[in-house]
Design an enzyme around this catalytic site. Structure first.
Site, PDB file in Angstrom:
ATOM      1  CD  GLU A 177      -2.831  -1.235   2.239  1.00  0.00           C
ATOM      2  OE1 GLU A 177      -2.903  -0.361   3.221  1.00  0.00           O
ATOM      3  OE2 GLU A 177      -4.004  -2.087   2.041  1.00  0.00           O
ATOM      4  CD  GLU A 296      -3.725  -6.207   2.829  1.00  0.00           C
ATOM      5  OE1 GLU A 296      -4.729  -5.209   3.120  1.00  0.00           O
ATOM      6  OE2 GLU A 296      -2.520  -5.656   3.271  1.00  0.00           O
TER       7      GLU A 296
END
Length: 565
Positions: A177, A296
């Site tokens: 991220e 994810e």
């Protein structure tokens, strides 16, 4: 001229010896010769995947965030449940010197290698990365460029060396991220491209099996916004390396994922967000031969309040997500930071129904209905009620109550996609009509998981007066079989209360939290501490039965009082 057959045999023998010697002298070539999978095939073989969240990515240590040490038994459990890969997030910050040469502690590196080996021994593919470092120090890159790049490069130089000879079932992800403080979108994409190129060069240059190991590159924020996808595609194209994959994350349409702004159901907007997200990733990458890993996925509310998204709506979300991933050929890795599998006992999943739906979605579709609940008044006449069948490519087989099949015509009718329960059947199923679930019906389809429909008797919930503080206010509540869907908070002048005053509907689990065990609804600090002084705030609680109940709260200093209205 005829050749001497002995000479030909000798030539063949020499050629074979040369090949064997050449392969022995070049481990990388030997490994490459044994590899039969393209990047696309290898990533496809990883489906489905699971995350070992809040473990090696926890800090300062592996067990600091409440999970036990990772063991071979854990990975064997994961493999036995049908998962083929595990993403092992790793945070290096607390195990690395904060100044050059940014040495990673040998004990920590050996533990990471040990956990990877445990997963490999359980026949799992493994994805490792640089995880929370992304916001701990990598995010400072705009203001501290040279130091961040030096530390990033030093980190991957050491990781690449440690895993140089690991099997090709181990993949590297450059950074989790990625985010960059006080940077424009263009600057973020430029900075990430620099890190990804550096990562690629370091790993490839480290030799061994790293010469052609699958490397996984993220978009900015691991988002599937088209500008970020395009930027990463251009990056990957420029690297001209067939052993690269792209990664994104998906936690759903945000209002649905956390239950805010009145988005309580898996509605059309929520569905289109999911479909569009996966479509964009597939069109940008998969259709061009670049595999995609959804590193994810889940719902954001799992970190706040498990009940924020209603169970049936939750199941619909995961059912469609699994289907869309299969349809678009995306590999998915379910985020589990201890929320789902009980790692202490390695026994049941904490929500077996949720896991069953997710597991089923890896291979097939399941039918659902417009709601998983039929609410009946506790007293008075019971009328027929209808639900919409969502067949999702299956066909409807019928309804069961336990081992007994309900009778078409007498107990229910089907007209197109309209499923109608007769008044007589509902009256029988309601039994003594005590508050709560009185019967559980299964709608069965030609494939997938049977869909549960709960027959519930209720009365309108009753709230009572209460006194609390700006820390919290517990409202005594008789739920009478009903459950909270959402809550609005508005002042008399029509303005919305904080937080998130762009909507009157507050976030479940952050502004309020029902407790059915304790017969109360708690108003939380995030709401009550930001209330206006001596200005009544009207709350409207929306229940799944359709009932609405209003309640008034007032803050005076640190005291908050609540009264029925």
């Amino acid at each position: 001229m005829r050749k001497n057959p002995l000479s030909r045999a000798a030539s063949v023998l020499i050629a074979l010896i040369t090949l064997v010697v050449g392969l022995t002298a070049s481990p990388t070539a030997a490994t490459a010769a044994k590899r039969v999978h393209s990047a696309t095939d290898l990533v496809a073989a990883m489906q489905p995947g699971w995350n070992l969240g809040n473990t090696l990515d926890a800090f300062p240590d592996e067990t600091s965030w409440g999970n036990p040490l990772a063991t071979k038994a854990l990975f064997q459990k994961i493999r036995s449940e049908g998962f083929r890969s595990v993403r092992i997030p790793v945070t290096w910050t607390d195990h690395q010197s904060g100044t050059a040469p940014y040495t990673i502690d040998a004990t920590w590196m050996n533990r990471v290698k040990e956990v990877v080996d445990l997963a490999l021994a359980s026949d799992l593919y493994v994805l490792i990365n640089v995880h929370h470092d992304s916001w701990q120090w990598i995010s400072k890159m705009p203001a501290n460029h040279d130091e961040v790049v030096a530390r990033f490069n030093a980190s991957w130089t050491q990781i690449a060396a440690a895993f140089r000879d690991a099997p090709h079932k181990v993949l590297f992800e450059s950074v989790n991220e990625p985010q960059f403080d006080n940077a424009t979108d263009e600057e973020k994409m430029t900075l990430l491209a620099e890190l990804n190129r550096s990562f690629h060069g370091i790993v490839r240059g480290s030799g061994g099996r790293n010469a052609d190991r699958i490397l996984v590159l993220p978009t900015v924020h691991t988002s599937a916004d088209q500008k970020y996808l395009d930027s990463l595609y251009n990056e990957i194209s420029a690297l001209n390396d067939k052993n690269l994959a792209a990664t994104i994350h998906f936690y759903g349409y945000w209002p649905f994922s956390v239950n805010i702004a009145g988005v309580t159901t898996f509605n059309e907007e929520t569905q289109q967000e999911l479909i569009g997200y996966f479509d964009r990733a597939a069109l940008t990458f998969a259709s061009r031969g670049i595999p995609v890993i959804v590193g994810e996925y889940g719902l954001l509310s799992f970190d706040v309040d498990w009940n924020a998204v209603q169970q049936g709506e939750k199941l619909k979300f995961f059912e469609m997500l699994g289907y869309q991933a299969r349809a678009k050929k995306l590999t998915t890795m379910w985020w589990d930071n201890g929320q789902h599998l009980n790692r202490q006992t390695l026994g049941e999943w904490k929500d077996p129904g949720l896991f069953a739906q997710i597991k089923s979605s890896f291979t097939t579709r399941s039918g659902t209905t417009s709601s998983d609940s039929i609410f009946l008044p506790k007293s008075g006449a019971i009328e027929a009620q209808s639900l919409t069948l969502n067949k999702n490519g299956t066909y409807f087989r019928g309804l069961w109550h336990g081992a007994s099949r309900l009778h078409p015509g007498r107990d229910y009718t089907v007209s197109g996609d309209k499923l109608t329960f007769t008044a007589a059947a509902l009256t029988r199923l309601a039994g003594d009509r005590s508050h709560g679930v009185n019967a559980t019906i299964e709608a069965r389809f030609s494939s997938g998981i049977p869909w549960k429909i709960y027959v519930i008797s209720y009365d309108t919930p009753v709230l009572s007066n209460a006194t609390g503080t700006t820390e919290s206010l517990a409202i005594p509540t008789r739920f009478n079989g009903d459950r909270v869907a959402t809550m609005e908070a508005k002042y008399a002048d029509g303005t919305n209360a904080l937080p998130h005053d762009w909507t009157s509907y507050k976030e479940y689990g952050r502004s309020y939290s029902p407790s059915y065990e304790n017969n109360s609804i708690r108003l939380l600090k995030e709401l009550v501490s930001q209330m206006r002084e001596n200005t009544p705030l009207t709350l409207t609680f929306h229940f799944w039965s359709g009932a609405k109940v209003t309640y008034q709260v007032t803050r005076s200093g640190d005291t908050v009082t609540g009264t029925t209205s």
